[in-house]
Enzyme design. Structure first.
Site, PDB file in Angstrom:
ATOM      1  CD  GLU A 148      -3.030   0.638  -0.066  1.00  0.00           C
ATOM      2  OE1 GLU A 148      -3.120  -0.453  -0.677  1.00  0.00           O
ATOM      3  OE2 GLU A 148      -3.619   1.673  -0.442  1.00  0.00           O
ATOM      4  CG  HIS A 150       5.834   0.168  -3.117  1.00  0.00           C
ATOM      5  ND1 HIS A 150       5.860  -0.995  -2.397  1.00  0.00           N
ATOM      6  CD2 HIS A 150       7.117   0.587  -3.191  1.00  0.00           C
ATOM      7  CE1 HIS A 150       7.102  -1.281  -2.046  1.00  0.00           C
ATOM      8  NE2 HIS A 150       7.889  -0.332  -2.520  1.00  0.00           N
ATOM      9  CD  GLN A 193      19.074  -0.312  -3.432  1.00  0.00           C
ATOM     10  OE1 GLN A 193      18.950   0.251  -4.522  1.00  0.00           O
ATOM     11  NE2 GLN A 193      18.235  -0.070  -2.441  1.00  0.00           N
ATOM     12  CE  LYS A 218       9.792   1.291   5.093  1.00  0.00           C
ATOM     13  NZ  LYS A 218      11.133   0.784   5.436  1.00  0.00           N
ATOM     14  CB  SER A 222       9.189  -4.993   0.437  1.00  0.00           C
ATOM     15  OG  SER A 222       8.725  -3.956  -0.374  1.00  0.00           O
TER      16      SER A 222
END
Ligand code: PAF
Length: 294
Positions: free
Chosen positions: A36, A38, A62, A150, A187
């Site tokens: 949600e 994203h 990364q 975030k 995620s």
């Protein structure tokens, strides 16, 4: 919804749009495993522009830990379904070979932002982020690109590199999306058991309570930090990488003398071996008065 896998097709479609219509292109870069949070970025993108492009690329450069890269959640079919429902115009899903044709020799680095917090605990992580985001922006040349707050340090890093390198794009940060108990959507939450989720939900409570403590005044920054670390330990977080109060614009440590500026309280902890990050704005009372920290 169009899916493209290489830069030629990506640019061809963007050129067609800009030739045929007055389009404003908005890019939402992701690593997939969409939730949600994203989708909120995608909806904001839709408000801003006429054409929305989402990139899905789990960027190997990364990940400082190969195991973390291996177990990073992936579900392209589900991601594409979700994006179709949001009427996304194009999804860009490059392979590592497309993104990093060999020999690949360039690294974008913003050491002043990357040197501590996430950067200190994940060596090389921000060079990987800075390099792939620079590439995605130059491949797409969007009018806007949206990133979630975030990853607050990541957002500052991207704003800095775009400014320093004169990349002609507006970078927008979107507020953190939280579940009904305030857990920041991520995620990585899918890697947690039910008990893990219950534990993770304490994280935002501690952050909001320390934000409130600092806001109320009467304690020094280091006392507030000490109380926060004690609360995290009490809530069962046995590994805390950092809990830091930083200037929201420069990311420099806050001292008693610059406490009037906008601040951000940032943390990274482990739950069931999964690394979670979260942050809250500190001196905007409305953020937590109506929020989850009550
Ligand atoms: O925040 C993320 O999902 C990633 O770091 C990003 C910005 C897509 C770069 O790989």
């Amino acid at each position: 919804m169009k899916q493209v896998y290489n830069i030629t097709d990506l640019r061809e479609q963007i050129t067609n749009w800009t030739l045929q219509e007055e389009s404003k292109i908005v890019l939402v870069p992701t690593m997939g495993a969409l939730h949600e949070g994203h989708l909120t970025l995608v909806r904001s993108a839709r408000q801003l522009g006429t054409r929305v492009i989402v990139s899905i690329f789990v960027n190997p450069s990364q990940f400082n830990d190969p195991n973390d890269f291996q177990r990073y959640p992936r579900d392209e079919a589900k991601d594409l379904d979700l994006l179709r429902q949001e009427n996304v115009d194009m999804v860009f899903t490059p392979s590592p070979e497309v993104m990093y044709p060999q020999p690949f020799m360039t690294t974008v680095s913003v050491p002043e932002i990357a040197k501590d917090m996430e950067g200190a605990f994940r060596p090389g992580h921000f060079d990987g982020v800075a390099t792939v985001v620079t590439k995605l922006l130059l491949q797409t040349l969007p009018d806007f690109a949206i990133f979630g707050e975030k990853d607050f340090q990541q957002l500052c890093l991207i704003e800095t590199l775009v400014r320093d390198l004169n990349i002609p794009v507006n970078i927008l940060g979107a507020k953190i999306v939280r579940d009904e108990e305030g857990l920041a959507l991520s995620s990585r939450n899918t890697l947690l058991s039910e008990d893990g989720i219950a534990q993770a939900r304490h994280l935002n409570k501690v952050l909001f309570s320390i934000a409130r403590l600092i806001q109320t005044g009467g304690v020094s920054i280091s006392e507030a930090q000490g109380v926060g670390l004690a609360q995290l330990a009490e809530a069962g977080f046995d590994r805390v990488d950092y809990l830091e109060l930083r200037d929201a614009e420069t990311l420099k440590p806050v001292t008693e003398t610059n406490i009037g500026r906008k601040m951000r309280l940032l943390t990274a902890v482990y739950v069931e071996g999964v690394r979670l990050i979260d942050n809250v704005q500190v001196n905007n009372a409305s953020d937590w008065i109506s929020g989850f920290g009550k």
